[in-house]
Scaffold this motif. Structure first.
Motif, PDB file in Angstrom:
ATOM      1  N   VAL A 162      24.622  32.018   4.102  1.00 39.14           N
ATOM      2  CA  VAL A 162      24.290  33.049   5.091  1.00 39.14           C
ATOM      3  C   VAL A 162      24.086  32.396   6.455  1.00 39.14           C
ATOM      4  O   VAL A 162      24.599  32.874   7.470  1.00 39.14           O
ATOM      5  CB  VAL A 162      23.042  33.852   4.658  1.00 39.14           C
ATOM      6  CG1 VAL A 162      22.570  34.760   5.782  1.00 39.14           C
ATOM      7  CG2 VAL A 162      23.354  34.665   3.413  1.00 39.14           C
ATOM      8  N   GLU A 163      23.360  31.295   6.482  1.00 38.72           N
ATOM      9  CA  GLU A 163      23.139  30.571   7.730  1.00 38.72           C
ATOM     10  C   GLU A 163      24.470  30.121   8.335  1.00 38.72           C
ATOM     11  O   GLU A 163      24.708  30.274   9.534  1.00 38.72           O
ATOM     12  CB  GLU A 163      22.241  29.359   7.470  1.00 38.72           C
ATOM     13  CG  GLU A 163      21.960  28.538   8.703  1.00 38.72           C
ATOM     14  CD  GLU A 163      21.105  27.318   8.429  1.00 38.72           C
ATOM     15  OE1 GLU A 163      20.953  26.505   9.359  1.00 38.72           O
ATOM     16  OE2 GLU A 163      20.598  27.148   7.305  1.00 38.72           O
ATOM     17  N   PHE A 164      25.347  29.586   7.503  1.00 41.37           N
ATOM     18  CA  PHE A 164      26.654  29.137   7.975  1.00 41.37           C
ATOM     19  C   PHE A 164      27.488  30.302   8.487  1.00 41.37           C
ATOM     20  O   PHE A 164      28.177  30.195   9.503  1.00 41.37           O
ATOM     21  CB  PHE A 164      27.375  28.396   6.853  1.00 41.37           C
ATOM     22  CG  PHE A 164      28.702  27.825   7.259  1.00 41.37           C
ATOM     23  CD1 PHE A 164      28.815  26.992   8.352  1.00 41.37           C
ATOM     24  CD2 PHE A 164      29.839  28.131   6.537  1.00 41.37           C
ATOM     25  CE1 PHE A 164      30.042  26.462   8.724  1.00 41.37           C
ATOM     26  CE2 PHE A 164      31.069  27.608   6.898  1.00 41.37           C
ATOM     27  CZ  PHE A 164      31.173  26.776   7.994  1.00 41.37           C
ATOM     28  N   SER A 196      33.674  14.140   5.741  1.00 43.51           N
ATOM     29  CA  SER A 196      34.758  13.625   4.892  1.00 43.51           C
ATOM     30  C   SER A 196      34.801  14.313   3.526  1.00 43.51           C
ATOM     31  O   SER A 196      35.823  14.273   2.843  1.00 43.51           O
ATOM     32  CB  SER A 196      34.629  12.117   4.704  1.00 43.51           C
ATOM     33  OG  SER A 196      33.483  11.803   3.933  1.00 43.51           O
ATOM     34  N   LEU A 197      33.704  14.963   3.125  1.00 43.78           N
ATOM     35  CA  LEU A 197      33.658  15.673   1.847  1.00 43.78           C
ATOM     36  C   LEU A 197      34.216  17.091   1.936  1.00 43.78           C
ATOM     37  O   LEU A 197      34.452  17.731   0.918  1.00 43.78           O
ATOM     38  CB  LEU A 197      32.207  15.751   1.342  1.00 43.78           C
ATOM     39  CG  LEU A 197      31.495  14.427   1.086  1.00 43.78           C
ATOM     40  CD1 LEU A 197      30.039  14.676   0.729  1.00 43.78           C
ATOM     41  CD2 LEU A 197      32.205  13.640  -0.003  1.00 43.78           C
ATOM     42  N   ASP A 221      39.486  21.864  10.707  1.00 44.97           N
ATOM     43  CA  ASP A 221      38.685  20.800  11.308  1.00 44.97           C
ATOM     44  C   ASP A 221      37.487  21.361  12.060  1.00 44.97           C
ATOM     45  O   ASP A 221      36.384  20.811  11.982  1.00 44.97           O
ATOM     46  CB  ASP A 221      39.536  19.948  12.244  1.00 44.97           C
ATOM     47  CG  ASP A 221      40.544  19.081  11.493  1.00 44.97           C
ATOM     48  OD1 ASP A 221      40.344  18.833  10.284  1.00 44.97           O
ATOM     49  OD2 ASP A 221      41.528  18.659  12.118  1.00 44.97           O
ATOM     50  N   GLU A 222      37.691  22.459  12.782  1.00 48.11           N
ATOM     51  CA  GLU A 222      36.590  23.088  13.522  1.00 48.11           C
ATOM     52  C   GLU A 222      35.539  23.645  12.574  1.00 48.11           C
ATOM     53  O   GLU A 222      34.337  23.451  12.792  1.00 48.11           O
ATOM     54  CB  GLU A 222      37.127  24.205  14.421  1.00 48.11           C
ATOM     55  CG  GLU A 222      37.957  23.707  15.581  1.00 48.11           C
ATOM     56  CD  GLU A 222      38.535  24.850  16.397  1.00 48.11           C
ATOM     57  OE1 GLU A 222      37.937  25.944  16.421  1.00 48.11           O
ATOM     58  OE2 GLU A 222      39.590  24.640  17.016  1.00 48.11           O
ATOM     59  N   SER A 281      29.383  20.702   8.910  1.00 48.75           N
ATOM     60  CA  SER A 281      28.738  19.401   8.949  1.00 48.75           C
ATOM     61  C   SER A 281      27.517  19.422   9.861  1.00 48.75           C
ATOM     62  O   SER A 281      26.440  18.938   9.495  1.00 48.75           O
ATOM     63  CB  SER A 281      29.741  18.342   9.427  1.00 48.75           C
ATOM     64  OG  SER A 281      29.132  17.085   9.524  1.00 48.75           O
ATOM     65  N   GLU A 282      27.671  19.988  11.044  1.00 46.49           N
ATOM     66  CA  GLU A 282      26.573  20.056  12.009  1.00 46.49           C
ATOM     67  C   GLU A 282      25.445  20.961  11.527  1.00 46.49           C
ATOM     68  O   GLU A 282      24.266  20.641  11.686  1.00 46.49           O
ATOM     69  CB  GLU A 282      27.080  20.570  13.356  1.00 46.49           C
ATOM     70  CG  GLU A 282      28.002  19.619  14.073  1.00 46.49           C
ATOM     71  CD  GLU A 282      28.684  20.250  15.269  1.00 46.49           C
ATOM     72  OE1 GLU A 282      28.527  21.476  15.502  1.00 46.49           O
ATOM     73  OE2 GLU A 282      29.404  19.515  15.974  1.00 46.49           O
ATOM     74  N   THR A 283      25.797  22.103  10.950  1.00 44.63           N
ATOM     75  CA  THR A 283      24.812  23.101  10.554  1.00 44.63           C
ATOM     76  C   THR A 283      24.015  22.686   9.327  1.00 44.63           C
ATOM     77  O   THR A 283      22.800  22.839   9.289  1.00 44.63           O
ATOM     78  CB  THR A 283      25.502  24.455  10.270  1.00 44.63           C
ATOM     79  OG1 THR A 283      26.226  24.849  11.435  1.00 44.63           O
ATOM     80  CG2 THR A 283      24.490  25.531   9.926  1.00 44.63           C
ATOM     81  N   LEU A 284      24.708  22.162   8.329  1.00 41.55           N
ATOM     82  CA  LEU A 284      24.057  21.905   7.044  1.00 41.55           C
ATOM     83  C   LEU A 284      23.959  20.425   6.691  1.00 41.55           C
ATOM     84  O   LEU A 284      23.503  20.077   5.609  1.00 41.55           O
ATOM     85  CB  LEU A 284      24.785  22.669   5.930  1.00 41.55           C
ATOM     86  CG  LEU A 284      24.842  24.187   6.133  1.00 41.55           C
ATOM     87  CD1 LEU A 284      25.649  24.839   5.032  1.00 41.55           C
ATOM     88  CD2 LEU A 284      23.447  24.778   6.193  1.00 41.55           C
TER      89      LEU A 284
END
Length: 82
Positions: free
Chosen positions: A40-42, A21-22, A6-7, A13-16
């Motif tokens: 890489v960003e993630f 839900s996907l 979940d984290e 979700s926040e970053t990209l």
């Protein structure tokens, strides 16, 4: 799903900008239309958030595999290799 999943899903979700839900354990990054540069960003976000070294993720990696890598990195080296 685990709290760690979940984290990690929330960070993704926040970053990209991916709809949370996907983000299921068996979905791949390519299925979420995430390219190598975005990975890489993630990875940098995960490094900053969890203090883990950059992860070796590919577009074909699943979210579950990414969570397992984060968990392993957070647990540090195993005693068998020490």
């Amino acid at each position: 799903m685990s709290d760690l999943h979940d984290e990690v899903a929330q960070r993704l979700s926040e970053t990209l900008g991916i709809d949370k839900s996907l983000i299921t354990p068996d979905v791949t990054f390519v299925e979420l239309k995430i390219n190598s540069l975005a990975l890489v960003e993630f990875s940098v976000v995960l490094d900053e958030e969890y203090g883990v070294p950059p992860l070796e993720l590919t577009p074909d990696s699943t979210i579950g595999e990414a969570v397992a890598l984060v968990a392993a990195a957070m647990n540090g080296p195993s005693e068998a290799t020490a």
